[in-house]
Design a protein around this motif. Structure first.
Motif, PDB file in Angstrom:
ATOM      1  N   ILE A   1       0.912  -1.260   0.040  1.00 33.55           N
ATOM      2  CA  ILE A   1       0.136  -0.123  -0.067  1.00 33.55           C
ATOM      3  C   ILE A   1       0.958   1.369   0.036  1.00 33.55           C
ATOM      4  O   ILE A   1       1.369   1.557   1.041  1.00 33.55           O
ATOM      5  CB  ILE A   1      -0.868  -0.028   1.184  1.00 33.55           C
ATOM      6  CG1 ILE A   1      -1.759  -1.481   1.187  1.00 33.55           C
ATOM      7  CG2 ILE A   1      -1.721   1.311   1.204  1.00 33.55           C
ATOM      8  CD1 ILE A   1      -2.440  -1.732  -0.057  1.00 33.55           C
ATOM      9  N   SER A   2       0.816   1.804  -1.233  1.00 36.57           N
ATOM     10  CA  SER A   2       1.620   2.857  -1.286  1.00 36.57           C
ATOM     11  C   SER A   2       0.893   4.206  -0.450  1.00 36.57           C
ATOM     12  O   SER A   2      -0.141   4.235  -0.474  1.00 36.57           O
ATOM     13  CB  SER A   2       1.632   3.476  -2.943  1.00 36.57           C
ATOM     14  OG  SER A   2       2.352   2.261  -3.661  1.00 36.57           O
ATOM     15  N   SER A   3       1.939   5.015   0.266  1.00 41.28           N
ATOM     16  CA  SER A   3       1.509   6.152   1.165  1.00 41.28           C
ATOM     17  C   SER A   3       0.408   5.292   2.110  1.00 41.28           C
ATOM     18  O   SER A   3      -0.161   6.272   2.769  1.00 41.28           O
ATOM     19  CB  SER A   3       0.516   6.978   0.612  1.00 41.28           C
ATOM     20  OG  SER A   3       1.463   7.378  -0.896  1.00 41.28           O
ATOM     21  N   GLY A   4       0.739   4.223   2.430  1.00 41.62           N
ATOM     22  CA  GLY A   4      -0.147   3.459   3.279  1.00 41.62           C
ATOM     23  C   GLY A   4      -0.337   4.099   4.748  1.00 41.62           C
ATOM     24  O   GLY A   4      -1.145   3.991   5.607  1.00 41.62           O
ATOM     25  N   ASP A   5       1.039   4.392   5.188  1.00 43.94           N
ATOM     26  CA  ASP A   5       0.793   5.479   6.648  1.00 43.94           C
ATOM     27  C   ASP A   5       2.192   6.347   6.292  1.00 43.94           C
ATOM     28  O   ASP A   5       3.074   5.905   5.747  1.00 43.94           O
ATOM     29  CB  ASP A   5       1.065   4.511   7.457  1.00 43.94           C
ATOM     30  CG  ASP A   5       0.692   5.070   9.109  1.00 43.94           C
ATOM     31  OD1 ASP A   5       0.212   6.144   8.983  1.00 43.94           O
ATOM     32  OD2 ASP A   5       0.695   4.176  10.083  1.00 43.94           O
ATOM     33  N   HIS A   6       2.015   7.492   7.174  1.00 43.06           N
ATOM     34  CA  HIS A   6       3.241   8.427   7.015  1.00 43.06           C
ATOM     35  C   HIS A   6       2.504   9.535   7.933  1.00 43.06           C
ATOM     36  O   HIS A   6       1.505   9.418   8.351  1.00 43.06           O
ATOM     37  CB  HIS A   6       3.165   8.859   5.368  1.00 43.06           C
ATOM     38  CG  HIS A   6       1.834   9.528   4.805  1.00 43.06           C
ATOM     39  ND1 HIS A   6       1.203  10.711   5.053  1.00 43.06           N
ATOM     40  CD2 HIS A   6       1.085   9.134   3.933  1.00 43.06           C
ATOM     41  CE1 HIS A   6       0.389  10.714   4.637  1.00 43.06           C
ATOM     42  NE2 HIS A   6       0.060   9.831   3.686  1.00 43.06           N
ATOM     43  N   ASP A   7       3.581  10.362   7.840  1.00 41.98           N
ATOM     44  CA  ASP A   7       3.465  11.700   8.787  1.00 41.98           C
ATOM     45  C   ASP A   7       2.937  13.054   8.219  1.00 41.98           C
ATOM     46  O   ASP A   7       3.089  14.053   8.888  1.00 41.98           O
ATOM     47  CB  ASP A   7       4.683  11.821   9.733  1.00 41.98           C
ATOM     48  CG  ASP A   7       5.988  12.074   8.940  1.00 41.98           C
ATOM     49  OD1 ASP A   7       5.814  11.956   7.679  1.00 41.98           O
ATOM     50  OD2 ASP A   7       7.109  12.165   9.364  1.00 41.98           O
ATOM     51  N   LEU A   8       2.691  12.948   6.972  1.00 42.86           N
ATOM     52  CA  LEU A   8       2.559  14.175   6.222  1.00 42.86           C
ATOM     53  C   LEU A   8       1.112  14.776   6.436  1.00 42.86           C
ATOM     54  O   LEU A   8       0.849  15.892   6.377  1.00 42.86           O
ATOM     55  CB  LEU A   8       2.637  13.750   4.594  1.00 42.86           C
ATOM     56  CG  LEU A   8       4.100  13.474   4.335  1.00 42.86           C
ATOM     57  CD1 LEU A   8       4.105  13.154   2.808  1.00 42.86           C
ATOM     58  CD2 LEU A   8       5.241  14.344   4.809  1.00 42.86           C
ATOM     59  N   THR A   9       0.284  13.881   6.739  1.00 43.32           N
ATOM     60  CA  THR A   9      -1.219  14.436   6.803  1.00 43.32           C
ATOM     61  C   THR A   9      -1.993  14.030   8.199  1.00 43.32           C
ATOM     62  O   THR A   9      -1.428  13.076   8.745  1.00 43.32           O
ATOM     63  CB  THR A   9      -2.242  13.693   5.781  1.00 43.32           C
ATOM     64  OG1 THR A   9      -2.095  12.321   5.679  1.00 43.32           O
ATOM     65  CG2 THR A   9      -1.574  14.330   4.408  1.00 43.32           C
ATOM     66  N   GLU A  10      -2.881  14.800   8.582  1.00 43.62           N
ATOM     67  CA  GLU A  10      -3.526  14.510   9.751  1.00 43.62           C
ATOM     68  C   GLU A  10      -4.345  12.924   9.769  1.00 43.62           C
ATOM     69  O   GLU A  10      -4.278  12.309  10.963  1.00 43.62           O
ATOM     70  CB  GLU A  10      -4.806  15.464   9.982  1.00 43.62           C
ATOM     71  CG  GLU A  10      -4.178  16.862  10.318  1.00 43.62           C
ATOM     72  CD  GLU A  10      -5.528  17.967  10.392  1.00 43.62           C
ATOM     73  OE1 GLU A  10      -6.579  17.442  10.162  1.00 43.62           O
ATOM     74  OE2 GLU A  10      -5.153  19.183  10.375  1.00 43.62           O
ATOM     75  N   ASN A  11      -4.743  13.034   8.489  1.00 44.91           N
ATOM     76  CA  ASN A  11      -5.561  11.570   8.500  1.00 44.91           C
ATOM     77  C   ASN A  11      -5.161  10.809   7.133  1.00 44.91           C
ATOM     78  O   ASN A  11      -4.854  11.523   6.288  1.00 44.91           O
ATOM     79  CB  ASN A  11      -7.008  11.876   8.742  1.00 44.91           C
ATOM     80  CG  ASN A  11      -7.905  10.626   8.814  1.00 44.91           C
ATOM     81  OD1 ASN A  11      -7.206   9.571   9.011  1.00 44.91           O
ATOM     82  ND2 ASN A  11      -9.215  10.700   9.027  1.00 44.91           N
ATOM     83  N   ILE A  12      -5.702   9.609   6.987  1.00 45.81           N
ATOM     84  CA  ILE A  12      -5.737   8.915   5.637  1.00 45.81           C
ATOM     85  C   ILE A  12      -6.793   8.155   5.376  1.00 45.81           C
ATOM     86  O   ILE A  12      -7.322   7.438   6.114  1.00 45.81           O
ATOM     87  CB  ILE A  12      -4.098   7.932   5.786  1.00 45.81           C
ATOM     88  CG1 ILE A  12      -2.975   8.672   5.955  1.00 45.81           C
ATOM     89  CG2 ILE A  12      -4.032   7.239   4.411  1.00 45.81           C
ATOM     90  CD1 ILE A  12      -1.715   7.975   6.286  1.00 45.81           C
ATOM     91  N   VAL A  13      -7.205   8.366   4.125  1.00 41.39           N
ATOM     92  CA  VAL A  13      -8.424   7.820   3.836  1.00 41.39           C
ATOM     93  C   VAL A  13      -8.238   6.720   2.790  1.00 41.39           C
ATOM     94  O   VAL A  13      -7.898   6.939   1.544  1.00 41.39           O
ATOM     95  CB  VAL A  13      -9.214   8.883   3.104  1.00 41.39           C
ATOM     96  CG1 VAL A  13     -10.577   8.365   2.763  1.00 41.39           C
ATOM     97  CG2 VAL A  13      -9.505  10.140   3.937  1.00 41.39           C
ATOM     98  N   HIS A  14      -8.488   5.474   3.473  1.00 38.34           N
ATOM     99  CA  HIS A  14      -8.018   4.142   2.717  1.00 38.34           C
ATOM    100  C   HIS A  14      -9.217   3.843   1.817  1.00 38.34           C
ATOM    101  O   HIS A  14     -10.285   3.972   2.334  1.00 38.34           O
ATOM    102  CB  HIS A  14      -7.813   3.125   3.538  1.00 38.34           C
ATOM    103  CG  HIS A  14      -6.682   3.484   4.116  1.00 38.34           C
ATOM    104  ND1 HIS A  14      -5.399   3.424   4.021  1.00 38.34           N
ATOM    105  CD2 HIS A  14      -6.404   3.533   5.671  1.00 38.34           C
ATOM    106  CE1 HIS A  14      -4.400   3.798   5.042  1.00 38.34           C
ATOM    107  NE2 HIS A  14      -5.124   3.846   6.128  1.00 38.34           N
TER     108      HIS A  14
END
Lengths: 605, 605
Positions: A198-211
């Motif tokens: 999962i590309s960009s599956g987790d990171h510290d760039l954004t407040e939330n990640i919408v899968h």
């Protein structure tokens, strides 16, 4: 690492002189604001962001990579600040609706933006790139309520997005997906399963990640007809859009990859995470593929990006590294040796890179206009228009994705080759480009899958050769129109022959595939590559014809630019197009050459 | 990482059935001991060492890499023990004189040994491989005193060796070498300068390292005619062969490389290190190149090695990974999907790898017999014989090195492609093979240098086309001999045409190069690749003819092996040989296509 310089002169040539983007935008429902002045300002600002912010982070991002510690993923130093600059510039919403905070400009501008960003720093560009995939899927398939909840933060770039398809046992064959979705009383679902790659599956760039997640409902039929599509946020979202604590999406590992090391590729475990159904139950796969053409063209851009960046690095080195003398005599007699750019074989490598970068860019800028029309079909709620342009685009997609990424990989390797042994050393950054480029033929459908999609689906099944007939008619018309022009006759003649041959080969494959289904798989690779070489030949001839016109009719631009285009077209026809001959010959060979050898006879001990 | 299995059946096929090594060895001055039984035992023992000791260290060696700390270089865990096993087995001296402790067997056996070792673990194999280069140079050019002092420990493997050519400002263009050699009163020299890219330049595997160094005497003429050759040991050696303290050869850095990470690539500073002149003053470059043909064929082996290893990994995966159904219908209906080896396009990739591995192996085993004759010329002090066979070998060298390493790189990338996205993940080891393979087209003369050597030197300058005429005569004879055999007619027909075309193209280039020197550089790449494809076609047809014979006349061996050879020959002629068409077309295009574009017009801003 080569310092990236945006090739704005080439971009302007294609947009203004070859494809008449001003007229194209003027004819679009969402193109009125994309006047030449605005577009020019956007390109300049984007170039500056890419050259000054993204490019300097490319080598360091590769060296540092992403880390997973205590369940948290950290991107390399400088990425967070660069992402904040990206968000502040309003870049994420460039081509998305104003009602969610976007700028509402045509899709093609977003593609050109991502070409520049991706060339400067492909790993970085994947973070907002995956968000675009999620945004497009939500826009097209989610309820208004979900759109209102998710789109503003995604459009702003405050939240990121992903596409969660692959599982350990399946990538291409998504019918094997096992992730489960069980209904809750409130209409939501409990999503459970493991997704990988999962590309960009987790990171510290954004407040939330919408899968965006593919999963199976309890009573779903087996295979591809039982897959549904869900929004699963990393952090739960309240009705007012504020955040509401963990949704049990656990990043259990980051993959150790050959390249794109600054892009976090996650293994995600969904542990009864709350998800929301979008699109109809069991129709998830179709919905997921709605924007597949644009997503794949977004990956085709990677071929152009790596060809361009590697070319820029190799060109700088070839001008300064001195070795031996040119065979036709000393070019720089006062120096200890000639710069290697004076050796014809080094030029062959540089011109191959340049031909693929600029030829590929032309192919993408052409197809990008089709995607603008397709999006307009959606905006105007005109399903017929949408389908018409999406179908047209569908012929280009596998060629652009399959062919251009292979050529990007070749170009990246040629860039190392120009550097000689120094190309193998990490400090120069040339080997990183080759490692980064290597993923492009694997993800978003391997080259083999693109080849099957082109020959099996687009050419044989869906259009019965019509897509080839239409495109070769365009080529043939060009050939007829330019046959009497002494400067262009050579291209016209060659193109006329290839147009006829492409049709003939298509016909032969159609006939033999009726009796032997294996023909499709056996011929697909050669058909794809052949199509790529011939299609690119057309786009080089087109550039040559425009350049020839400009030279004939003067104007305020430097003539040298147009002369270089003519030289490059000649190079393409002399040194790259002839590769099509081998593919033409191989594609019509019997399928049993490939299928006859028994599985157990591939090796003997 | 794929577990390596030595392809002994193929080795035996080539040695015993195709090239009649038993008769070849029986005819050599140093071949009497290489009877079939001895050779068989050596191959078995070598396979065991490679499979059980070297192969398991390949992935871990890449992950750990080499480290430089406090001036000392440490190789990855397990390398020292494996090297001790290598020394204990007497492997280093296999093909070197018994008077220094070697086994005195033919050179070709050493090449086959290094093929197996290199496939199992290329990085490891480079340590003893560089020693071989030093040993050959010393044997051929050093005084008896120096031979007696250095050869026994090198032959045993107790000491290692290197070749120190490259400097920061020059690699290919060794005329730019700056390292100085100043005479001492005792006849030795003080060597000062910096050498880079020194493979095995420092490590912890041996007690001492014997550097062969290119340097300039104080009064040396400029350029290539002023370069001399020296032995410079890392640790000084007393007259009795015992060690005598540091010789000021400082490893100041290890390069950070894309691959072959377990091979230590050093920056070496020679700080008034004591050196001993070998060969005549100012004739160092010629002396260094004495064994260049064998060294380059040693690198050509890398193409075969990586094609083989990547094939083995991809084949195993293709048999177990299940995705979709074969187009001609379910092959494994009871399973969730068919193994991907049932897809024709996956087979195309596997067969490409296999064709390059086995076709390349045949080319190398053939050329290896020439190198046996060349060595016999040296052993018999027969300069004419030496030169005759070295010249014959000289035609094969650039084709084998240039073509096979490019095909090895392609094969390694195809291996990743078979794995899909999993190919990009480090744990599987497939991407390591592609990274390791990437160096092979860069060092020991880039592909471009091989191409120039072939067309410019071997074909046009030295033999005026005779080498092509002789080899194509061999091909044409094969074609005539087999034209009436229905099973081989197809190969005979194609080969006959290509033999004629190869001659014709050579003639055309000879004529046009007289008027335009740039033709040589402009055509060289295409000529090299064309030569490679056609030469390999001959060796596939040759294998097919032997296999066909064996099938016709029965015997105790499995017929399936021979049927597979026939299937592979067909594959090569259908899917790989046609690539020669494009090269044939491009090589005769005007050189100005490449040379005309002014340096400053490669980009516009």
């Amino acid at each position: 690492m080569p310092a990236y310089k945006a090739p704005l002169r080439d971009t302007r040539f294609l947009m203004n002189e070859v494809f008449d983007y001003p007229a194209h935008y003027a004819g679009l429902a969402n193109g009125k604001d994309a006047d030449p002045e605005t577009v020019g300002a956007i390109l300049e600002a984007c170039a500056q962001f890419c050259e000054q912010t993204l490019s300097p982070l490319n080598l360091s991002g590769d060296q540092e990579g992403c880390t997973l510690k205590d369940g948290k993923v950290t991107t390399p130093k400088g990425f967070k600040e660069a992402y904040e600059e990206f968000v502040a510039g309003g870049w994420q919403g460039l081509s998305h609706p104003t009602e969610y905070g976007g700028q509402g400009l045509p899709m093609s501008l977003g593609l050109i933006k991502s070409e520049m960003m991706g060339t400067a720093n492909w790993s970085f560009t994947m973070y907002p790139g995956l968000s675009l995939g999620a945004m497009n899927t939500i826009l097209q398939h989610a309820s208004q309520e979900l759109k209102d909840l998710y789109m503003p933060a995604l459009t702003e770039g405050r939240w990121g997005g992903t596409m969660c398809l692959t599982e350990p046992q399946c990538g291409t064959d998504l019918g094997q997906v096992k992730t489960k979705a069980e209904p809750n009383a409130d209409g939501s679902y409990r999503i459970s399963g493991t997704k990988i790659f999962i590309s960009s599956g987790d990171h510290d760039l954004t407040e939330n990640i919408v899968h965006i997640v593919l999963a199976r409902l309890p009573d779903a039929p087996a295979g591809t007809r039982g897959i549904s599509l869900f929004i699963v946020p990393k952090i739960k979202v309240k009705a007012d859009g504020s955040l509401d604590g963990s949704n049990n999406v656990v990043c259990s590992a980051l993959e150790h990859k050959m390249g794109i090391r600054a892009s976090a590729t996650a293994v995600l475990n969904f542990e009864e995470s709350t998800g929301y159904l979008i699109a109809e139950p069991n129709k998830g796969l179709e919905a997921m593929f709605t924007f597949m053409n644009t997503a794949r063209i977004g990956t085709a851009v990677q071929g152009v990006a790596h060809a361009e960046l590697s070319f820029q690095g190799a060109l700088a080195y070839a001008k300064e590294r001195r070795s031996m003398r040119a065979l036709s005599g000393k070019k720089e007699p006062e120096k200890v040796a000639d710069a290697i750019i004076h050796h014809a074989d080094v030029r062959r490598m540089l011109m191959t890179q340049k031909a693929f970068a600029e030829g590929g860019r032309a192919m993408i800028y052409f197809a990008a206009q089709y995607s603008d029309h397709m999006v307009n079909g959606i905006l105007e709620n005109d399903a017929k228009k949408y389908k018409e342009w999406d179908d047209k685009l569908g012929f280009f997609t596998p060629i652009l994705k399959g062919f251009l990424t292979e050529m990007g990989l070749e170009s990246a390797n040629l860039g190392m080759q120009v550097f000689g042994g120094h190309g193998y050393i990490k400090e120069h950054g040339m080997e990183q480009i080759a490692r980064d480029a290597r993923i492009s033929t694997l993800y978003e459908g391997t080259t083999g899958i693109q080849a099957l999609d082109l020959l099996g689906r687009k050419v044989l099944l869906t259009t019965r050769g019509k897509c080839v007939r239409e495109f070769t008619a365009t080529i043939a018309k060009f050939a007829v129109d330019h046959l009497r022009n002494p400067k262009l006759r050579r291209y016209a003649t060659d193109l006329g022959r290839y147009a006829a041959e492409w049709n003939l080969l298509t016909m032969r494959l159609m006939l033999s595939a009726r009796k032997d289904r294996d023909v499709v798989s056996a011929a697909s690779h050669h058909f794809l590559m052949y199509s790529g070489y011939v299609m690119m030949a057309y786009f080089w001839a087109l550039q040559a014809s425009v350049a020839n016109d400009k030279l004939a009719h003067g104007g305020s631009e430097k003539p040298e630019f147009y002369k270089a285009k003519l030289a490059m077209a000649r190079f393409y026809f002399d040194h790259l197009l002839p590769r099509a001959k081998g593919h033409a010959s191989s594609m019509i060979k019997p399928s049993k050459t490939l299928t006859k050898l028994p599985v157990e006879h591939f090796v003997f001990e």
